[in-house]
Motif scaffolding. Structure first.
Motif, PDB file in Angstrom:
ATOM      1  N   ILE A 170       0.792  -1.080   0.105  1.00  0.00           N
ATOM      2  CA  ILE A 170      -0.048   0.045   0.146  1.00  0.00           C
ATOM      3  C   ILE A 170       0.946   1.261  -0.213  1.00  0.00           C
ATOM      4  O   ILE A 170       0.627   2.114  -0.795  1.00  0.00           O
ATOM      5  CB  ILE A 170      -0.963   0.020   1.195  1.00  0.00           C
ATOM      6  N   LEU A 171       1.954   1.068   0.728  1.00  0.00           N
ATOM      7  CA  LEU A 171       2.959   2.381   0.702  1.00  0.00           C
ATOM      8  C   LEU A 171       3.580   2.499  -0.464  1.00  0.00           C
ATOM      9  O   LEU A 171       3.844   3.826  -0.787  1.00  0.00           O
ATOM     10  CB  LEU A 171       3.975   2.161   1.879  1.00  0.00           C
ATOM     11  N   GLU A 172       3.916   1.577  -1.119  1.00  0.00           N
ATOM     12  CA  GLU A 172       4.543   1.557  -2.594  1.00  0.00           C
ATOM     13  C   GLU A 172       3.395   2.187  -3.630  1.00  0.00           C
ATOM     14  O   GLU A 172       3.868   3.170  -4.570  1.00  0.00           O
ATOM     15  CB  GLU A 172       5.005   0.299  -2.904  1.00  0.00           C
ATOM     16  N   VAL A 173       2.085   1.878  -3.399  1.00  0.00           N
ATOM     17  CA  VAL A 173       1.203   2.625  -4.377  1.00  0.00           C
ATOM     18  C   VAL A 173       1.072   4.009  -3.858  1.00  0.00           C
ATOM     19  O   VAL A 173       1.122   4.973  -4.954  1.00  0.00           O
ATOM     20  CB  VAL A 173      -0.235   1.983  -4.063  1.00  0.00           C
ATOM     21  N   PHE A 185       9.343   4.300   1.260  1.00  0.00           N
ATOM     22  CA  PHE A 185       8.795   3.905   2.619  1.00  0.00           C
ATOM     23  C   PHE A 185       9.434   2.797   3.169  1.00  0.00           C
ATOM     24  O   PHE A 185       8.908   2.386   4.335  1.00  0.00           O
ATOM     25  CB  PHE A 185       7.240   3.866   2.711  1.00  0.00           C
ATOM     26  N   GLU A 186      10.244   2.048   2.425  1.00  0.00           N
ATOM     27  CA  GLU A 186      10.865   0.769   3.151  1.00  0.00           C
ATOM     28  C   GLU A 186      12.227   1.186   3.734  1.00  0.00           C
ATOM     29  O   GLU A 186      12.489   2.465   3.771  1.00  0.00           O
ATOM     30  CB  GLU A 186      11.148  -0.160   1.855  1.00  0.00           C
ATOM     31  N   GLY A 187      12.775   0.410   4.379  1.00  0.00           N
ATOM     32  CA  GLY A 187      13.836   0.590   5.375  1.00  0.00           C
ATOM     33  C   GLY A 187      13.608   1.303   6.726  1.00  0.00           C
ATOM     34  O   GLY A 187      12.696   1.170   7.354  1.00  0.00           O
ATOM     35  N   LYS A 191      10.675   0.928   9.801  1.00  0.00           N
ATOM     36  CA  LYS A 191      11.477   0.059  10.427  1.00  0.00           C
ATOM     37  C   LYS A 191      11.061  -0.908  11.544  1.00  0.00           C
ATOM     38  O   LYS A 191      11.501  -2.035  11.645  1.00  0.00           O
ATOM     39  CB  LYS A 191      12.824   0.923  11.137  1.00  0.00           C
ATOM     40  N   ASN A 192      10.064  -0.230  12.130  1.00  0.00           N
ATOM     41  CA  ASN A 192       9.444  -0.845  13.503  1.00  0.00           C
ATOM     42  C   ASN A 192       8.122  -1.381  12.886  1.00  0.00           C
ATOM     43  O   ASN A 192       7.329  -0.266  12.614  1.00  0.00           O
ATOM     44  CB  ASN A 192       9.727   0.269  14.616  1.00  0.00           C
ATOM     45  N   PHE A 287       0.965  -1.462  13.143  1.00  0.00           N
ATOM     46  CA  PHE A 287       1.653  -0.046  13.110  1.00  0.00           C
ATOM     47  C   PHE A 287       3.027  -0.446  12.546  1.00  0.00           C
ATOM     48  O   PHE A 287       3.802  -0.931  12.994  1.00  0.00           O
ATOM     49  CB  PHE A 287       1.437   0.634  14.049  1.00  0.00           C
ATOM     50  N   LEU A 288       3.023   0.468  11.271  1.00  0.00           N
ATOM     51  CA  LEU A 288       4.472   0.750  10.663  1.00  0.00           C
ATOM     52  C   LEU A 288       5.242   2.092  11.537  1.00  0.00           C
ATOM     53  O   LEU A 288       4.315   3.137  11.258  1.00  0.00           O
ATOM     54  CB  LEU A 288       4.701   0.702   9.341  1.00  0.00           C
ATOM     55  N   ILE A 289       6.523   2.111  11.990  1.00  0.00           N
ATOM     56  CA  ILE A 289       6.759   3.075  12.730  1.00  0.00           C
ATOM     57  C   ILE A 289       8.205   3.517  12.043  1.00  0.00           C
ATOM     58  O   ILE A 289       8.958   2.552  11.982  1.00  0.00           O
ATOM     59  CB  ILE A 289       6.893   2.698  14.205  1.00  0.00           C
TER      60      ILE A 289
END
Length: 338
Positions: A170-173, A185-187, A191-192, A287-289
């Protein structure tokens, strides 16, 4: 009375005084309207000919509603059901077992607590228990997770890996829609990964208390797996409205960091949880943080609304401002837009 509500004798006959909110903060007895037109994004052809349309749907939904639901997301319904069942069994575990995970120390990587992390100093408690643990990289955290139910680590390990992959898709979109480089948005930006499971036992008087405080998510992006029992509410046009569960769908909520990175194109809605008198309610949030050190700033160089900062700097302002999103973001707004 014991802090963990899931250890109380059920059903609870009357609302303990410590859980009764002041009149101005109570949900009351009136019936809240349901948001009937929540955008539902079908991800079946996200990598095919529907991609541009899906990008537009996500951006439109995030601007108009602040959130959306996804279906045909690739995570099997059987895995969603297994994970929900495992979580319900955990909250039904013997009190002594759950007590071994009890902590209000935010640094602990796997913990259960009640109400909020500030339980001991609260004037009023929220009607919930919460199990939270880190998930990524899996091999660094899985040994800290519960071993009961016996399939917990196996099922939740698979679930956390699959939800991580889905959120990154979804973040890649979103990154494509923002016109930033692939894998933006990767890495360090994601990260968390945190799994946060809320459990609300049946409440004798839902009009007097709340299951969670009103808040906006401080992280990058959130995804909620609801059960069949309603409770999630979003503040829309100045009114609290119900977000009823959709079977096998996830609710995706952009966090405040995505609002900044998108230079205000995404919003991050205020939401809360109300209680239910007849049934227990269990929900699973993913959650991605960002990492503490990565610099977060608008991806657009033209007229940025915000100055760059680290997630550590933001979260410090967020907690000091009593988790008020507007105040926290105000510290980082460029002078032109204050």
């Amino acid at each position: 009375m014991e802090a963990l509500m899931s250890n109380w004798a059920n059903p609870v006959q009357s609302l303990p005084e410590k859980y009764i909110f002041p009149p101005e903060k109570r949900p009351g007895t009136h019936v809240f309207p349901v948001i009937n037109n929540i955008p539902i994004v079908d991800l079946r052809n996200v990598d095919g000919h529907d991609r541009s349309q899906i990008i537009q749907q996500i951006f439109d939904a995030s601007q108009e509603f602040g959130f959306f639901q996804v279906i045909n997301h690739g995570i099997p319904a059987s895995l969603m059901d297994d994970t929900m069942n495992v979580m319900k069994k955990f909250f039904a575990a013997p009190p002594d077992y759950k007590a071994s995970f009890y902590s209000t120390d935010i640094a602990k990587k796997c913990r259960i607590y009640s109400s909020t992390m500030n339980y001991d100093n609260e004037d009023v408690h929220y009607w919930r228990d919460n199990l939270t643990h880190h998930c990524h990289p899996l091999q660094d955290h899985v040994h800290l997770w519960p071993q009961y139910p016996t399939r917990y680590r196996e099922v939740v390990g698979t679930y956390s890996s699959e939800t991580m992959k889905l959120l990154l898709r979804i973040l890649e979109v979103i990154s494509e829609g923002l016109g930033v480089k692939p894998k933006y948005f990767e890495g360090e930006m994601s990260k968390n990964q945190l799994l946060s499971v809320n459990h609300h036992i049946p409440c004798p008087d839902p009009s007097l208390t709340l299951g969670m405080p009103q808040h906006s998510d401080p992280n990058l992006i959130s995804m909620l797996h609801q059960c069949s029992v309603p409770g999630l509410q979003v503040l829309r046009h100045g009114q609290w409205m119900n977000v009823d569960p959709t079977p096998d769908a996830f609710v995706v909520i952009p966090g405040l960091q995505l609002k900044v990175i998108s230079n205000g194109r995404f919003s991050s809605p205020m939401h809360r949880v109300v209680t239910h008198s007849g049934e227990a309610r269990t929900t699973i949030g993913t959650f991605l943080i960002p990492s503490n050190e990565v610099v977060i700033e608008p991806a657009e160089e033209y007229e940025p609304l915000y100055k760059g900062y680290t997630y550590t700097e933001f979260f410090s302002c967020f907690t000091k401002s009593n988790c008020d999103a507007d105040i926290a973001l105000g510290f980082f707004k460029n002078e032109t837009y204050k």
